[in-house]
Design an enzyme around this catalytic site. Structure first.
Site, PDB file in Angstrom:
ATOM      1  N   GLU A   1      -0.583  11.901   3.437  1.00 37.11           N
ATOM      2  CA  GLU A   1      -1.272  11.967   4.715  1.00 37.11           C
ATOM      3  C   GLU A   1      -0.942  13.353   5.261  1.00 37.11           C
ATOM      4  O   GLU A   1       0.229  13.644   5.523  1.00 37.11           O
ATOM      5  CB  GLU A   1      -0.739  10.901   5.666  1.00 37.11           C
TER       6      GLU A   1
ATOM      7  N   ASP B   1       0.504   5.261   0.957  1.00 39.98           N
ATOM      8  CA  ASP B   1      -0.230   6.437   1.420  1.00 39.98           C
ATOM      9  C   ASP B   1       0.455   7.646   0.783  1.00 39.98           C
ATOM     10  O   ASP B   1       1.487   8.107   1.268  1.00 39.98           O
ATOM     11  CB  ASP B   1      -0.184   6.534   2.944  1.00 39.98           C
TER      12      ASP B   1
ATOM     13  N   HIS C   1       3.978   1.082   2.445  1.00 38.03           N
ATOM     14  CA  HIS C   1       3.851  -0.104   3.295  1.00 38.03           C
ATOM     15  C   HIS C   1       4.167  -1.303   2.398  1.00 38.03           C
ATOM     16  O   HIS C   1       3.326  -1.738   1.617  1.00 38.03           O
ATOM     17  CB  HIS C   1       2.431  -0.237   3.847  1.00 38.03           C
TER      18      HIS C   1
ATOM     19  N   GLU D   1       0.852  -1.186   0.000  1.00 32.40           N
ATOM     20  CA  GLU D   1       0.000   0.000   0.000  1.00 32.40           C
ATOM     21  C   GLU D   1       0.892   1.240   0.000  1.00 32.40           C
ATOM     22  O   GLU D   1       1.976   1.239   0.561  1.00 32.40           O
ATOM     23  CB  GLU D   1      -0.847  -0.010   1.274  1.00 32.40           C
TER      24      GLU D   1
END
Length: 136
Positions: free
Chosen positions: A16, A13, A27, A11
């Site tokens: 953020e 992100d 991740h 994953e």
């Protein structure tokens, strides 16, 4: 209710953020693609097995403040990126050979504000030549 099986996959992100903090966080996983999992393979937090899973639940983020640049991103003229003004956030995914099909080698972030390009802050807490991007 919580089901018996989970699914694990890498994953990213991409952004953020709020007006006081920003981060980008990959991740990664040791398995390619989506993986059906259960128990410790999923990194079962409730059983104290969060770090036993095939994926990095915490990720490897780049947060300028945490990397040592206390006045890089925030509200007001005292910050290099002033979150009280409009901005464009750019995230680049660079490959080892510069093609779309190459292996990912670097994730770069920069900002555009007031007609200027603002490079991401340096990760000074990691040493003098740590850089300002996420790499292997």
């Amino acid at each position: 209710p919580v089901g018996h099986f989970g699914i694990c996959c890498a994953e990213m992100d991409i952004w953020e953020a709020n007006s006081r903090a920003t981060a980008s966080t990959p991740h990664s996983c040791s398995e390619r693609g989506s993986t059906k999992c259960e128990s410790s393979v999923c990194g079962d937090t409730a059983k104290g097995e969060r770090y036993s899973g095939v994926c990095d639940k915490d990720g490897c983020d780049f947060n300028p403040y945490r990397m040592g640049a206390k006045s890089f991103y925030g509200t007001g003229a005292n910050f290099i990126v002033d979150t009280s003004k409009p901005m464009t956030v750019v995230t680049q995914f660079l490959t080892h050979d510069g093609t779309d099909a190459g292996d990912l080698s670097e994730v770069k972030r920069f900002y555009m504000q007031d007609g200027k390009v603002i490079e991401n802050s340096e990760a000074t807490v990691l040493g003098p030549s740590a850089g300002n991007s996420i790499t292997d």
